[in-house]
Every structure is written in structure tokens, then in C-alpha cells.
Design a protein around this motif. Sequence first.
Motif, PDB file in Angstrom:
ATOM      1  N   UNK A 236       0.847  -1.191   0.000  1.00 38.42           N
ATOM      2  CA  UNK A 236       0.000   0.000   0.000  1.00 38.42           C
ATOM      3  C   UNK A 236       0.881   1.238   0.000  1.00 38.42           C
ATOM      4  N   UNK A 237       0.247   2.374  -0.308  1.00 36.67           N
ATOM      5  CA  UNK A 237       0.981   3.630  -0.299  1.00 36.67           C
ATOM      6  C   UNK A 237       1.281   4.027   1.147  1.00 36.67           C
ATOM      7  N   UNK A 238       2.520   4.405   1.432  1.00 37.21           N
ATOM      8  CA  UNK A 238       2.863   4.783   2.808  1.00 37.21           C
ATOM      9  C   UNK A 238       2.243   6.124   3.191  1.00 37.21           C
ATOM     10  N   UNK A 239       2.338   6.446   4.458  1.00 38.51           N
ATOM     11  CA  UNK A 239       1.796   7.705   4.967  1.00 38.51           C
ATOM     12  C   UNK A 239       2.438   8.883   4.241  1.00 38.51           C
ATOM     13  N   UNK A 240       1.635   9.885   3.923  1.00 37.72           N
ATOM     14  CA  UNK A 240       2.125  11.063   3.230  1.00 37.72           C
ATOM     15  C   UNK A 240       2.083  10.933   1.720  1.00 37.72           C
ATOM     16  N   UNK A 241       1.599   9.787   1.228  1.00 35.85           N
ATOM     17  CA  UNK A 241       1.459   9.592  -0.219  1.00 35.85           C
ATOM     18  C   UNK A 241       0.073   9.029  -0.500  1.00 35.85           C
ATOM     19  N   UNK A 242      -0.297   9.034  -1.751  1.00 38.81           N
ATOM     20  CA  UNK A 242      -1.561   8.424  -2.141  1.00 38.81           C
ATOM     21  C   UNK A 242      -1.410   7.816  -3.533  1.00 38.81           C
TER      22      UNK A 242
END
Length: 378
Positions: A236-242
Motif C-alpha cells: 500500500x501507499x505509505x503515509x504522506x502519499x496516495x
Amino acid sequence: NQAVSIVERCPANPTCEYTCADENGYKFKNGDCSKLLDCVPPSGSMAAVTNGQSQKASVALCPNSPSQTAGDPTGYLYSSCPTADKTAPCQYYCSDPTQVLSPGQNACITPGCSGTLPNSASKCFDTSDSGLVAAGYIADIPWNHVETNTCDPAQKCQYQCNPGTTFASNDCVINSCSDSLPPDYKTNLCSSTNPIMQNHQNYTILDNSCSTNPGNNPACSAACKNGYKKIGNACDCPSGTKEQNGICCPLTFDNIDGSCQCKLPSILKNNVCACPDISIMDPYSHNCICPEYSALINNKCVCAQHTELKASVNNGVTTYQCVCNWPSGLSHVDTYNPTTNTAICQCNDDAVWQGSHYGFAPVCVRSWGHGGGGGTTF
């Protein structure tokens, strides 16, 4: 005139007694001489064997049993010769030590393993399907699956699945990875030479990238790519990204031609995509949005004709809007054309249009209760 009689044996002083002519095949039975008949071996003379074929059973006449009889010549089969009435005619037994009398079948059989051994299976022992009589079996038994390393030497017809297979639906199925593949835009499947331990084995997401040595990668493993990171057992996309069309980008970036870039006219400032001038970025489309009734021209927010930019501060936050300027307090935008960036203003209800006079531009003036041109546009 003494009557003639037939006896089994001649008396010491015979008087008109006769015996049956043995030499001609006759025997005394029920006061008469009956023709001797050859014994007929039991009809059940076929025996099942382990390969599913049949073979002739070894049936022999008991040593003390006559091979002819004046009665029913059909032989009677015993597992072993009877100890009582040993001289009764037509008594047979199973002479092959590997065969046994099958209950209810009147036949000597070689008990075996019934059914088919799966292709990807192995007998527990070389003798698993032989020597069943010595082991006490008197009938065929089906092949029986046992788990690896649980074979019982005392049991027959046991098998286990070969390495790399799993027992399912009475078969040994070659192990394979799950049909549910992780999304290919998020992961790379890793090449592996390690055995798959179960059928439809779920994929394991690695902490790092796939090794170039297949022996170092677990079976059914995958690694994250395109900015995705392992979270739990998924990418999944890590925190701070989408997620941006198949790749993970910082929140203000877009997937442009397969890479994370700022969407024009925004530019990169301090690792963040920022819009020019006073335009602000829409959090979903990442478009740079100018205040209402204005357009971004040469990276500047330009208010429509007949409007002017007005700033207001609320709780330390400055906001901008384009308002009608003839004057702003007495007029409002009636219609706006974003293509040409033009607006039509209209006087408020409490104002009237005053045309050009005495060298002044046309304006809306407060009506002060006078009738006139409230709502006039310009």
C-alpha cells in the motif's frame, strides 16, 4: 425263493445279497447302487490381486477326501482341510499360502489394495500391497492416505503424498501458488526454487525487493514496487502519499507519464507542489484554482472585466475574491463567462444605475428610496 438285496458290504454268509460294482464306478447309497461322479471344484475359482487383475486361485482336494461321490459332486471349499469327517468326498481347500477363503464368496482370493494409487503418491513400504494374508486380512481393503512420516508398518495399503504435493479430494495435488495474485502494478513476483508447501499457497510480501538468487526467495513471494510499501502482508501507499494511477506519489504530486510530477501550472517548492500567485490547489484534482470570476493567465490570477481583486483576512488567513467595482458595495456579478473571463455586473436591489455624467464613469448609486434603475446591469 429268498429275495435279492443290495448291501454295502457282503455278509460272512451271503444269501442272495449283492454289492455295487466298484470297478464300474458304482457305490452303494440308500439301498441302491449309484454311479460315482467326479467332484467338481468350487465355482469361485478366481482371485483378485493388487493390480486390479485376476488370477486362477490355487484350490486343491483335501488329502483324505475322495475325488468321486455318489451324491452331489459340487465341491465345498474350506480355508484349510477340516479335522472332522476328513473322508467326506469333494472337500477342497486354499492351497496357496498367499490366498485365503473369502467369506460369502466360496472362493480363494489374494487380498489386495483396492482403488487407484494417486500418480503423485508413494506406497508407505514396498510391501504395503503384498502379504495381506500373513497380516491377517481376508478381503481387499482400499488404499488409505496417511500424513507424511506417519506410516504404520503393521498396516497394509497405506500411502503418502510425495513432497511438493498436498492431499485433497482423495488425490495428491501438485502444490501451486494461490490464484489470487497481488496486483501487478504494486508488486513483482519473485522467482523461487524453494518448494511450495501447500496447494493454493498464499503469497508472502517481502520486506525488501526480490533477490536475484531464486534460492533466496521463498516460494510464492512478491515484493512491492512503484513506491508501494509492505503494510501487513500487502503493498500500500505509505503515509504522506496516495495512489495516483498505479504508483504512489506525494500528496500534491500527480502521475504524469508514469512518474510523480507537479501538475502544471503548479511548481515544486520545498518538495511540495505549489500553485502560482494567489491560486490554491484543489486537494482532489490538483488543479490550481483562482478566486471566483477570475482566470489564471500567464501564471497570474486575473479578475474579469468590471471586477477587481479584494483581499480579506479572517483568523490570520487571507482570502481573495473578484468583486464588481462600480462600486463593490452596491453591485454584484450577474453572469460570468470563464472562456473569455468576462463578467456582467448588476446593481443591487437598493441601488440604481447612474450613467456617465460630469466626467464620471457610470456607477451604481444608492437609491435612497427613489424609484429608478435598481437591478440595472452594465
